[in-house]
Scaffold this motif. Sequence first.
Motif, short mmCIF file in Angstrom:
data_model
loop_
_atom_site.label_atom_id
_atom_site.label_comp_id
_atom_site.label_asym_id
_atom_site.label_seq_id
_atom_site.Cartn_x
_atom_site.Cartn_y
_atom_site.Cartn_z
N MET A 1 0.85 -1.18 0.00
CA MET A 1 0.00 0.00 0.00
C MET A 1 0.89 1.24 0.00
O MET A 1 1.74 1.40 0.85
N ALA A 2 0.70 2.10 -0.96
CA ALA A 2 1.48 3.33 -1.05
C ALA A 2 0.97 4.35 -0.04
O ALA A 2 -0.23 4.50 0.16
N ILE A 3 1.94 5.02 0.59
CA ILE A 3 1.59 5.99 1.62
C ILE A 3 2.00 7.39 1.18
O ILE A 3 3.11 7.60 0.70
N ASN A 4 1.10 8.32 1.36
CA ASN A 4 1.42 9.73 1.23
C ASN A 4 1.78 10.17 2.65
O ASN A 4 0.98 10.03 3.57
N HIS A 5 2.98 10.70 2.83
CA HIS A 5 3.43 11.05 4.18
C HIS A 5 2.54 12.09 4.87
O HIS A 5 2.58 12.21 6.08
N ARG A 6 1.75 12.79 4.12
CA ARG A 6 0.81 13.74 4.73
C ARG A 6 -0.34 13.02 5.43
O ARG A 6 -1.06 13.62 6.22
N GLN A 7 -0.51 11.75 5.14
CA GLN A 7 -1.57 10.97 5.78
C GLN A 7 -1.16 10.47 7.17
O GLN A 7 -2.00 10.02 7.93
N ILE A 8 0.12 10.53 7.48
CA ILE A 8 0.62 9.95 8.73
C ILE A 8 0.23 10.85 9.90
O ILE A 8 0.46 12.06 9.88
N GLU A 9 -0.33 10.23 10.91
CA GLU A 9 -0.66 10.92 12.16
C GLU A 9 0.07 10.22 13.28
O GLU A 9 0.06 8.98 13.35
N MET A 10 0.73 10.99 14.15
CA MET A 10 1.48 10.43 15.28
C MET A 10 0.67 10.57 16.56
O MET A 10 0.03 11.61 16.78
N TYR A 11 0.73 9.53 17.38
CA TYR A 11 0.01 9.51 18.65
C TYR A 11 0.89 8.93 19.75
O TYR A 11 1.81 8.15 19.47
N ARG A 12 0.55 9.25 20.99
CA ARG A 12 1.13 8.52 22.10
C ARG A 12 0.55 7.12 22.04
O ARG A 12 -0.63 6.94 21.76
N GLY A 13 1.40 6.15 22.31
CA GLY A 13 0.96 4.77 22.18
C GLY A 13 0.81 4.06 23.51
O GLY A 13 1.33 4.50 24.52
N ASP A 14 0.12 2.96 23.46
CA ASP A 14 -0.02 2.06 24.59
C ASP A 14 0.48 0.70 24.11
O ASP A 14 0.02 0.19 23.08
N ALA A 15 1.41 0.11 24.84
CA ALA A 15 2.01 -1.15 24.43
C ALA A 15 0.97 -2.24 24.17
O ALA A 15 1.15 -3.08 23.30
N ALA A 16 -0.12 -2.21 24.91
CA ALA A 16 -1.16 -3.23 24.76
C ALA A 16 -1.87 -3.14 23.40
O ALA A 16 -2.46 -4.13 22.95
N ASP A 17 -1.81 -1.99 22.75
CA ASP A 17 -2.50 -1.79 21.47
C ASP A 17 -1.62 -2.03 20.25
O ASP A 17 -2.10 -1.93 19.12
#
Length: 128
Positions: free
Chosen positions: A1-17
Motif C-alpha cells: 500500500m502506497a503511503i502519502n506522508h501527509r496521511q501519517i498521524e502520530m500519537y502517544r501509544g499504549d504497548a497493549a495496542d
Amino acid sequence: MAINHRQIEMYRGDAADLPQVLGELHKKFGAHSDLLRIAKVNQQIVAGYALASPTEQLDYFELAWIGVLPDYRRQALGRWVAGHAMGVAESKSGRGLWARHGEPVKFFQGLGFAVLPNGGFVVEFFPE
C-alpha cells in the motif's frame, strides 16, 4: 500500500495496542522506555518507536526501538518516523539520540547517525 506522508498521524501509544510485530519489538527492547509513539494511516497503526529519557549522566535520549509493519516498508516511513523521534528528543532538551542496535547500518547512517566504537549509533543535536 502506497503511503502519502501527509496521511501519517502520530500519537502517544499504549504497548497493549501494538500490532504483534511492534509489540514484540517493545517487549524485547522497550521495557525501560518511557515514551511510546505510534504512526497511523487511516486510523491503522503502521509504525512506531520507543524512547528512553536521558539519565543524569547522559543528556541523550535512547531510541529503544523503531519499526514499520512489513506491508508499509520501503516507502521512507521508517525515515519519517525516525525524524519524528529526533524532533521529540530535541524538543525535550535532549543533546542527541543514540541507539544500541548494530543494524541496520545504512538506515542509521542515512539519518546522520555516527557509528559508535562499541556498537550502536549516535546523532548529536546542535543548537541553532
